[in-house]
Scaffold this active site. Structure first.
Site, short mmCIF file in Angstrom:
data_model
loop_
_atom_site.label_atom_id
_atom_site.label_comp_id
_atom_site.label_asym_id
_atom_site.label_seq_id
_atom_site.Cartn_x
_atom_site.Cartn_y
_atom_site.Cartn_z
CG ASP A 154 -1.86 1.16 1.20
OD1 ASP A 154 -2.88 1.13 0.40
OD2 ASP A 154 -1.84 2.03 1.78
CG HIS A 192 -8.00 12.75 -7.79
ND1 HIS A 192 -7.93 11.67 -7.01
CD2 HIS A 192 -8.78 13.75 -7.66
CE1 HIS A 192 -9.04 11.94 -6.24
NE2 HIS A 192 -9.31 13.43 -6.28
CG ASP A 194 -4.82 8.74 -11.74
OD1 ASP A 194 -5.02 8.18 -10.68
OD2 ASP A 194 -5.73 9.43 -12.61
NE ARG A 233 9.68 -15.74 -8.81
CZ ARG A 233 9.53 -16.79 -7.80
NH1 ARG A 233 10.47 -17.81 -7.78
NH2 ARG A 233 8.30 -16.94 -7.20
CD GLU A 249 -4.55 3.83 -1.42
OE1 GLU A 249 -4.84 4.05 -0.38
OE2 GLU A 249 -5.67 4.03 -2.23
#
Length: 511
Positions: free
Chosen positions: A374, A387, A391, A406, A417
């Protein structure tokens, strides 16, 4: 072993035998071929007598010195001479050219009358009767095999060699003008003409013996003579052959004595249209299994090929449409399973696959770890910078996670998020190291990539769980990682915490 000779060779040998027999008969009856060795010996004898007359004449006139000077001159005028000597009746050598004594002594009695000649002389200055003799030595006759043969034998040998070649070439050319189709019964020709396929019959030398009416109709030039010609010399067939490698079907058939259907010809026939012909060949064998000829058929499959090409084209269009539909479906599937802003999986596609991973790891006792991540204080980023910048932060965060994961790992946007990663075959320590690399990369790169001045420092928090911690389901494993993330958030943020640490701390607090 019996030789199988073709007709041309047999006729050639027969004519040659007759001609050689005639030559031998003429030589036997008329003696038309003289013996060259006998002629040479006779000429040498006459030449020796001529020399003896000259020398005797000089000796009669007491010109011994002149005779001695004449002898070397005679040797120079005739290359056949080796030496000349004059010997008296008491066998004393009176006059002689150099080396005569040794040359004469080296000769055997067999050379008398061949390379050594003695001519007696009876004239002299002191007496009459047998005064002495003239000795003339010639080079030995050529005893090689070819020179020992008489002219008749030489002529027969040369005639046999040259005659064989000349007769054979002449007969081979002449026999081409004979019409082998004249020996074909009319009922056989009628049966062949009734066949729809073009039929050609070849002899053992691959020349055309017979064709049916269907083959004649294929000829662009109806006046072109085709009987007795090699099949590949036919104009339109030769042009169709240009694009074909390897032996012709009839060559392969006559060599292997087995039917062959490997020929496909494209030829522009009498109608001016490019036709496609399937060629088959079958050998004609005699009672001793020897190849006597070949039967070749040409089947026009142009119309069938055109229909097949049309069908193939339709099938290709259908296949292309199917492939396009599959591509579009795959794209729709990708759009339905991928978060459009970050390129990571969405929750709808992630959890079914994560559950399969969990079941496989539990069933086979394999490692499986889960990371929850987070962005710290993301609301302040949106409030302070908008915003649009928020983004960009999310996109950069997702790009770093995808870069560090991987190919076997699955990165998912869990919501807003918040992101998660499923790591098959990875224990808690290895998963923690992955989370730590991502945390450091985010702290170093995300803020620096924003078009802001001053650039903010963006940090993230991580929670790590592993299947070995006792989770009974995929949801529980994810919840354990979420608890570890919660622990990181409430203990300073910008850190990575494993679920085992959460359990340890909880146990400590209870104690």
């Amino acid at each position: 072993m019996k030789l199988n000779l073709n007709p041309t060779t047999r006729i050639t040998l027969g004519l040659l035998s007759l001609a050689v027999t005639l030559l031998l008969a003429l030589d036997l009856l008329l003696g038309v071929f003289p013996d060259p060795a006998r002629q040479e010996t006779q000429a040498r004898k006459q030449f020796a007598e001529s020399i003896a007359i000259q020398v005797a004449s000089l000796l009669m006139h007491d010109s011994a010195d002149t005779a001695a000077a004449v002898l070397p001159e005679l040797l120079q005028r005739d290359a056949r001479l080796r030496s000349i000597g004059v010997r008296t009746a008491d066998m004393r050598l009176l006059l002689a050219t150099p080396s005569h004594a040794s040359d004469w002594a080296a000769g055997s009695d067999d050379e008398l009358g061949r390379s050594h000649f003695i001519v007696p002389i009876s004239a002299g200055t002191a007496s009459t009767g047998n005064w002495g003799q003239i000795e003339v030595s010639f080079k030995p006759l050529d005893n090689s095999l070819f020179n020992l043969l008489s002219p008749g034998v030489k002529l027969i040998l040369i005639f046999s060699l040259s005659g064989t070649l000349i007769y054979y070439l002449y007969l081979r050319r002449t026999l081409l003008h004979l019409d082998p189709s004249a020996a074909i019964p009319e009922r056989v020709q009628t049966a062949f003409d009734a066949m729809s396929e073009a039929i050609v019959v070849l002899d053992a030398r691959k020349r055309i013996v017979m064709v049916n009416r269907s083959f004649e109709k294929m000829q662009p030039d109806p006046n072109e003579q085709i009987i007795s010609r090699p099949l590949e010399s036919i104009t339109w067939l030769g042009k169709g052959r240009e694009h074909i490698s390897g032996d012709t079907p009839w060559d392969e058939c006559m060599r292997s004595k087995q039917p062959s259907d490997s020929g496909v010809y494209e030829a522009r026939l009498a109608d001016g249209k490019l036709r496609r012909l399937i060629t088959t060949a079958s050998p004609v064998l005699d009672a001793r299994n020897a190849v006597r000829g070949c039967l070749v058929s040409f089947n026009d499959v142009t119309d069938l090929d055109e229909a097949n090409h049309l069908l193939v084209s339709l099938m290709a269009d259908l296949s292309s449409s199917k492939e396009l539909l599959e591509v579009q479906n795959a794209e729709l599937q990708r759009l339905a399973s991928v978060d459009p802003m970050t390129g990571t999986r969405n929750r709808r596609s992630f959890f079914p696959e994560f559950e399969r991973m969990f079941d496989d790891a539990r069933g086979r006792s394999l490692q499986l770890s889960f990371i929850m991540a987070d962005i710290d204080k993301f609301k302040l980023v949106n409030d302070n910078y908008g915003h649009g910048i928020g983004d960009k932060v999310i996109q950069k965060f997702a790009a770093i996670m995808l870069r560090e994961a991987r190919d076997t790992d699955i990165v998912c946007r869990y919501g807003g998020e918040e992101f998660c990663i499923a790591l098959p075959g990875t224990d808690a320590e290895q998963a923690w190291q992955v989370a730590e690399r991502i945390r450091k990369a985010v702290q170093a790169e995300v803020g620096a990539a924003l078009p802001l001045d001053p650039q903010p420092v963006i940090t993230t928090s991580f929670g790590v769980s592993t299947v070995t911690a006792g989770a009974a389901s995929a949801d529980i494993l994810a919840d354990q990682a979420d608890q570890a993330l919660y622990y990181s958030k409430h203990n300073g943020r910008n850190r990575c915490t494993t679920y085992s640490l959460v359990i340890a701390n909880a146990a400590h607090e209870e104690a």
